[in-house]
Every structure is written in structure tokens, then in C-alpha cells.
Enzyme design. Sequence first.
Site, short mmCIF file in Angstrom:
data_model
loop_
_atom_site.label_atom_id
_atom_site.label_comp_id
_atom_site.label_asym_id
_atom_site.label_seq_id
_atom_site.Cartn_x
_atom_site.Cartn_y
_atom_site.Cartn_z
N ALA A 169 4.14 17.19 -73.01
CA ALA A 169 5.33 17.67 -73.00
C ALA A 169 6.20 16.70 -73.69
O ALA A 169 5.96 15.47 -73.97
CB ALA A 169 5.89 17.94 -71.77
N HIS A 170 7.04 17.33 -74.54
CA HIS A 170 8.16 16.58 -75.25
C HIS A 170 7.53 15.95 -76.62
O HIS A 170 8.18 15.41 -77.32
CB HIS A 170 8.74 15.26 -74.56
CG HIS A 170 9.75 15.69 -73.18
ND1 HIS A 170 10.49 16.63 -73.47
CD2 HIS A 170 9.29 15.28 -71.92
CE1 HIS A 170 11.06 16.64 -71.96
NE2 HIS A 170 10.23 16.00 -71.41
#
Length: 219
Positions: A169-170
Site C-alpha cells: 500500500a502507498h
Amino acid sequence: MIKSNYLLFDCETGGLDWEKNPITEFAAIILEPYKLTEIARWSTFVKPYNNLVIDQESLKRTMVSMTDVKRGMDIKDFQKGLKGFLKENQVKTRFKDAGRLVPVGHNVKFDIGFCTYALALANISWNEFVYENHIDTETLSKMTWGLTGEEKLKLGFCCERAGIDLTDAHGAMNDTEATADLFRFFTKRLRSKKVVADAQTEKKERPKGQEFFEFKCGK
């Protein structure tokens, strides 16, 4: 708008304020409107621009490093590349505005703000290519699962609820791919035969005109 393609996108940024912090990474996926099949994608890192500042705390929260940023596009190339990508994936219609892309994202107003600002530096209008209205998977998640107001609605938690894998994620493209799957999840539910049947039943049973007036007064 029904003929429009969907623009799924995500920005990693150097902070939370588009007038103070730059985009550090951008990723986008285009989905056609019927089966939501991917027809194009584009991603890039972006070098700092317009004297905007990258906060170190923001770097820690994303998968972007300063090495990535330094090998990214300069702002002029990014503006040109983004404009070309958006224009290329508009649907050709009789009326130019009708073929604009429908923006979709998780907390998408955040990303729209950064893109609008970056393009405006070159006098390019985001809304020349993208509709003002948007679809936010965070809002759809809140409507579906936010029953107490205390639920976590970040992308990772929403994907978990929907049975969607989100790794790393990110990262802009990872988040965009996950958002696309989440969007497909909600769209499939909205388009399901049961939902359509329930809506048709409700429509048939709903009082109208004088009947509706008498029903309300009787209550």
C-alpha cells in the site's frame, strides 16, 4: 456521461497541501464503461516543482524515496504526459464535453486537488478532460460498512472487507489497481439482478399522485 471511460488514479505526495507540497508519484488506469475492462495505464515519478517542499514524514508514509523522485519526470514533461494521457482516453462524441473521463478514487478529492494545481501551472484545465463530478470509493465504503461511524475506511481496510488483496500500500499503481478492483466490487453489486429487481418492485409499489397524498395524510 454513460459513454465516458473511467479514470482510476492515485497520487503519492510530499505532504497534504497541494499549494505547498508536490506530487511525487502518479498512477492511472482507464476502464471502459461496460465491463470495466482496463484499456490503458500510465505511471511516473515526478521531480519537485514550483519550489514546493517534500516533507520527510510524508516520504516515510509512502513507498517513494528521494532516489525515485530525482529520476522522475520534470514538471513540464509530466504536464504534457498527463494531458496527452487524459486526452487520448476520452471517448469521441458529438459533444466534446460529453466524452470526458469520470474520475474515480479513494478519497479522490485529495488527488484531484494535486492534479488540478499541477496542470494549472501550465494553464491546462483538469476539467477540460475530466468531469467535475467524481466517484469516491471511500464514500461508497462508508455507505456500505460505516454503520457505527467508528469503522476504519482507509483503502487497505476497505479492500480487506471486499476480499481484495492489496500489497505494498502507498505505492501509486498498487493503490490504483486496488481501487479499480474495489470500484468493480461496488459496481457489480449495484448492477446485480437482485438490486435491479428490488428497485423495480419498489417502483411498482410506491404510491403516486393523489394516492400518495392520501397515503401520507392517512399516516
